[in-house]
Design a protein around this motif. Structure first.
Motif, PDB file in Angstrom:
ATOM      1  N   ALA A 196       4.956  -4.539  -6.028  1.00 48.72           N
ATOM      2  CA  ALA A 196       4.246  -4.969  -6.280  1.00 48.72           C
ATOM      3  C   ALA A 196       2.865  -3.986  -6.882  1.00 48.72           C
ATOM      4  CB  ALA A 196       3.377  -6.013  -5.185  1.00 48.72           C
ATOM      5  N   GLY A 208       6.710  -4.650  -1.282  1.00 52.12           N
ATOM      6  CA  GLY A 208       5.911  -4.177  -1.546  1.00 52.12           C
ATOM      7  C   GLY A 208       5.253  -2.805  -2.406  1.00 52.12           C
ATOM      8  N   PHE A 220       1.520  -9.094  -3.946  1.00 52.91           N
ATOM      9  CA  PHE A 220       2.481  -8.652  -2.567  1.00 52.91           C
ATOM     10  C   PHE A 220       2.191  -9.975  -1.574  1.00 52.91           C
ATOM     11  CE2 PHE A 220       2.358  -7.695   1.495  1.00 52.91           C
ATOM     12  CZ  PHE A 220       3.884  -6.354   1.435  1.00 52.91           C
TER      13      PHE A 220
END
Length: 405
Positions: free
Chosen positions: A68, A65, A38
Motif C-alpha cells: 500500500a 503495508g 491498507f
C-alpha cells in the motif's frame, strides 16, 4: 478575553488552516489513498495468515503495508504500485491494491495508459485464474472470471480515466477564464489608449490649425517661420500619436531602431539643443527588439534634455561593453565574457546654469518608464547628476546576433 487565551485561539486557528491546506495538497491525498488501501487490505489478514503462504498475521500485515505504501508514488510513478499489485495478485490473491493502481494509472496518465494497464491486468489475472489453487476452481471458471476479475479492473480504470478527463475540462475552463481576463485587460488598455488618442489628438489638431492661422497672419514677418515649424511639430506629434496607439493596437507598425537616431538628433537640433550621436558599428547587429529599446531610451533622454536643459549640448554614445570600452560612470569592472556581452548606452548633457524661465510640462515618469523598459530586457539603468552634467547610463544584454544569410 485574556492575552493568553487570545494567543491560544490564534495558534489553534493557524494550525487548523495549515492542516486544511496540507490535507488538500497532492502529497497528503496520496498518503490518504495509501492508508485507505491498507485499511481495506488489513481485513484480509486473518484469511491470508490461515492460507498456506508462509505468512503470519504480523508478516502479512507488513507485506500489505509495504504494498500500500507504493501508492505514495501514484502521481510520479504509477507503474510502480501497478507492478507490486500484480505481484500481490499472484502471491496472495489480493485484488484491493490492483484497483487503486489501475485507478491511479487512468487518473494521472490518461486513457491510453489506463486501457493498456487494464489489458495487462486481465491477461495476468486470467493466467493466474487457470492455475491450480487460485481461486477455487469450478465448472464455470470462465463465467466466474468474467463476472469478478474483469469488472474490477475495468471499473477502477474507467473511474480514473473519467477523473483524468474531468481534470482536463476543468483546466481548460480555468485557462479560458484566464484568457478572458487577459483579453478584458487588453481591451481596456486599448480603449483607454484610444480615448487618450481622441482627446490629445483633438488638442494637437487645434494647435496645428491655430499655428497655421497665426503663420498666415504673420506672413512676411519675422515669426512666420516659427509658426510654420510649430504647426509642423503639432502635425508630426499627431502622426506619432496615431502610430503609437492606433497602429500599434492593430500590430501594424514597429518602433524605429538605431537608424532612427539621426532623425532624433535632427529634432533635437531643431529644438535648440545640439546633439552628437556616436554608434559603434557592432551595435547595428543587435536584434530589432533591443534596437527599439535603445531608440526609446535615447528619445526619452533627448526629450528630458530639451525640457530641463534647453540649448545644452547632448552627447549620445552607444557601443558594446568590453575590455576596450571607454571608462566612465556605470561601467563594470573586468572583461565581459563573449556569452555575456552587453550594450552600453550613455547620454550626457551639462546641467543648465539657471533654471528655465517656464516650468516644463512633465509627468515625472520618464525615467521610471526607461528603467522598466531596460529591466524588461534584462538590463539596468541609472540616471542622475554628477560633475556638472546629467548622465543616463543603460546597460542591457547584447544578445545573440542573427546569423548572416
Amino acid at each position: 478575553m485574556s492575552p493568553v487565551r487570545y494567543a491560544v485561539l490564534r495558534l489553534i486557528t493557524a494550525v487548523r488552516r495549515r492542516t486544511r491546506r496540507w490535507a488538500a495538497s497532492p502529497p497528503a491525498l496520496d498518503v490518504i489513498a495509501a492508508l485507505s488501501c491498507f485499511s481495506l487490505m488489513v481485513l484480509d489478514v486473518p484469511g491470508l495468515a490461515g492460507d498456506d503462504n508462509s505468512l503470519t498475521g504480523l508478516t502479512a500485515t507488513l507485506v500489505l503495508g509495504a504494498g500500500a505504501a507504493t501508492l505514495v508514488l501514484r502521481r510520479r510513478a504509477p507503474w510502480v504500485p501497478y507492478a507490486v499489485a500484480l505481484v500481490l495478485l499472484g502471491w496472495l490473491h489480493e485484488l484491493t491494491l490492483i484497483q487503486f493502481a489501475l485507478y491511479s494509472l487512468g487518473r494521472f496518465r490518461g486513457r491510453a495508459a489506463g486501457v493498456l494497464a487494464t489489458a495487462g491486468y486481465v491477461a495476468v489475472a486470467y493466467a493466474l485464474f487457470n492455475l491450480p489453487g487460485w481461486p477455487e476452481r469450478s465448472a464455470d471458471t470462465l463465467s466466474s472470471f468474467l463476472s469478478l476479475v474483469v469488472p474490477i479492473g475495468v471499473l477502477a480504470a474507467g473511474v480514473g480515466i473519467a477523473a483524468y478527463r474531468h481534470d482536463l475540462v476543468r483546466e481548460l475552463a480555468a485557462q479560458r477564464a484566464r484568457t478572458a481576463v487577459l483579453k478584458a485587460v487588453q481591451d481596456e488598455r486599448i480603449s483607454v489608449a484610444r480615448d487618450v488618442h481622441d482627446l490629445v489628438g483633438r488638442e494637437l489638431t487645434v494647435l496645428s490649425v491655430r499655428a497655421e492661422v497665426l503663420a498666415v497672419r504673420a506672413r512676411g514677418g519675422s515669426y512666420e517661420k516659427d509658426f510654420d515649424e510649430l504647426a509642423e511639430t503639432a502635425r508630426r506629434a499627431h502622426q506619432m500619436l496615431n502610430d503609437t496607439i492606433v497602429h500599434r493596437a492593430d500590430e501594424r507598425t514597429a518602433t524605429p531602431g538605431l537608424d532612427g537616431l539621426a532623425a532624433l538628433a535632427a529634432e533635437g537640433m531643431a529644438m535648440g539643443s545640439p546633439v552628437v550621436v556616436e554608434v559603434a558599428d557592432a551595435a547595428y547587429g543587435l536584434s530589432p527588439l533591443r534596437q527599439a529599446a535603445v531608440y526609446r531610451v535615447v528619445q526619452e533622454c533627448l526629450t528630458n534634455a530639451a525640457k530641463h536643459a534647453p540649448g545644452e549640448r547632448v552627447t549620445v554614445s552607444i557601443a558594446p561593453e568590453g575590455p576596450q570600452s571607454p571608462e566612465g560612470p556605470g561601467a563594470p569592472h573586468g572583461p565581459v565574457a563573449p556569452g555575456g556581452a552587453r550594450l552600453r548606452v550613455v547620454v550626457r548633457n551639462p546641467l543648465p546654469a539657471a533654471a528655465p524661465v517656464t516650468e516644463p510640462v512633465s509627468s515625472g515618469t520618464g525615467t521610471l518608464s526607461m528603467r522598466e523598459r531596460v529591466a524588461a530586457m534584462g538590463g539596468t539603468l541609472t540616471a542622475g547628476p554628477g560633475d556638472g552634467t546629467y548622465e543616463v547610463v543603460a546597460v542591457l544584454p547584447a544578445g545573440r546576433r542573427p546569423a548572416a544569410g
